[in-house]
Design an enzyme around this catalytic site. Structure first.
Site, mmCIF file in Angstrom:
data_model
loop_
_atom_site.group_PDB
_atom_site.id
_atom_site.type_symbol
_atom_site.label_atom_id
_atom_site.label_comp_id
_atom_site.label_asym_id
_atom_site.label_seq_id
_atom_site.Cartn_x
_atom_site.Cartn_y
_atom_site.Cartn_z
ATOM 1 N N GLY A 46 39.861 42.913 41.914
ATOM 2 C CA GLY A 46 40.101 41.476 41.987
ATOM 3 C C GLY A 46 39.490 40.909 43.253
ATOM 4 N N GLN A 51 37.883 35.066 49.958
ATOM 5 C CA GLN A 51 37.402 36.340 50.507
ATOM 6 C C GLN A 51 35.888 36.350 50.717
ATOM 7 O OE1 GLN A 51 39.838 38.783 47.514
ATOM 8 N NE2 GLN A 51 39.702 40.114 49.286
ATOM 9 N N CYS A 89 43.146 46.006 49.481
ATOM 10 C CA CYS A 89 42.479 44.710 49.431
ATOM 11 C C CYS A 89 41.090 44.875 50.030
ATOM 12 C CB CYS A 89 43.286 43.698 50.239
ATOM 13 S SG CYS A 89 42.529 42.071 50.332
ATOM 14 N N LEU A 90 40.092 44.275 49.391
ATOM 15 C CA LEU A 90 38.727 44.388 49.908
ATOM 16 C C LEU A 90 38.583 43.744 51.281
ATOM 17 C CD1 LEU A 90 36.678 43.712 46.636
ATOM 18 C CD2 LEU A 90 37.209 45.911 47.697
ATOM 19 N N HIS A 131 48.564 39.405 43.590
ATOM 20 C CA HIS A 131 47.809 39.639 44.827
ATOM 21 C C HIS A 131 46.742 38.561 45.020
ATOM 22 C CE1 HIS A 131 45.630 42.515 47.696
ATOM 23 N NE2 HIS A 131 44.717 41.578 47.454
ATOM 24 N N GLU A 132 45.988 38.275 43.957
ATOM 25 C CA GLU A 132 44.880 37.310 44.085
ATOM 26 C C GLU A 132 45.389 35.878 44.240
ATOM 27 O OE1 GLU A 132 42.147 38.601 44.807
ATOM 28 O OE2 GLU A 132 42.628 40.594 44.085
ATOM 29 N N HIS A 135 46.195 35.189 47.751
ATOM 30 C CA HIS A 135 45.009 34.886 48.582
ATOM 31 C C HIS A 135 44.744 33.379 48.619
ATOM 32 C CE1 HIS A 135 43.070 38.539 49.980
ATOM 33 N NE2 HIS A 135 43.166 39.108 48.814
HETATM 34 NI NI NI Z 1 42.918 41.109 48.340
#
Ligand code: NI
Length: 160
Positions: A46, A51, A89-90, A131-132, A135
Site C-alpha cells: 500500500g 508518501q 511501512c515504506l 494503515h493507508e 497516512h
Molecule cells: Ni505506510
C-alpha cells in the site's frame, strides 16, 4: 510511468493532513500510476500520496489478492473485530512493529473515474486500508506500535 521518491519518517510532509481530490486530471492519473510503480518497486502492499510528497487523499493498495485498489477520498464506514500482528511501512524502512487493527474494514471511496464505490476487506486488506487511511491524516503506524519498533530480518520476505 515513473518511480517517485518515497518520503521517510522525519519528513514533515508525512505528518500533514491530505486534501480531498475534487476532479480527475491527467496529472492526477499520472500520479496514481506512479504510485503503483513506486509501491511495486519497493515491494509494498500500500502507498498513500503523502508518501511521495503529494498532499492529496489518494491511496493505492495491492495485497496480492488479484486486484489493485485505488481509493480516492476514502472514508472508513465500518470496522469490526481485531487482529494483532506485524506491520511495516515504506516510509519507515527496515523496521517493523506489532500493531492491533480491525479484522474487517469497509470503506467508501472514488475510483480513477471518480465513481463512488465501496470496498470491504478482511485480514491484510483491512490492515492495509486502515494503515493507508491513517497516512492521509498524517499519522504513521509507529504511534500505534505495541512495545518496541524492531529491525526487520533481511531474509524475512523470502521466507514468506
Ligand atoms: Ni505506510
Amino acid at each position: 510511468m515513473a518511480i517517485r521518491q518515497i518520503r521517510t519518517i522525519g519528513d514533515e510532509i508525512l505528518t500533514k493532513k491530505c486534501k480531498p481530490v475534487k476532479e480527475m486530471t491527467p496529472r492526477t492519473r499520472e500520479l496514481i500510476e506512479d504510485m503503483y510503480d513506486t509501491m511495486y518497486q519497493a515491494n509494498g502492499v500500500g502507498l498513500a500520496a503523502s508518501q511521495v510528497g503529494i498532499l492529496k487523499r489518494i491511496v493505492v493498495i495491492d495485497v496480492e489478492d488479484g486486484n489493485r485498489y485505488t481509493l480516492i477520498n476514502p472514508e472508513i464506514l465500518e470496522t469490526s473485530g481485531s487482529q494483532t500482528g506485524y506491520e511495516g511501512c515504506l516510509s519507515v524502512p527496515g523496521k517493523t512493529g506489532i500493531v492491533t487493527r480491525p479484522m474487517y474494514a469497509k470503506v467508501r471511496a472514488y475510483n480513477e473515474d471518480m465513481e463512488p464505490y465501496e470496498l470491504e476487506g478482511e485480514g491484510l486488506l483491512a490492515r492495509a486500508i486502515c494503515h493507508e487511511c491513517a497516512h492521509l491524516e498524517g499519522q504513521l503506524y509507529v504511534e500505534l506500535v505495541e512495545g518496541e519498533l524492531m529491525d526487520t530480518v533481511p531474509d524475512e520476505e523470502e521466507e514468506e
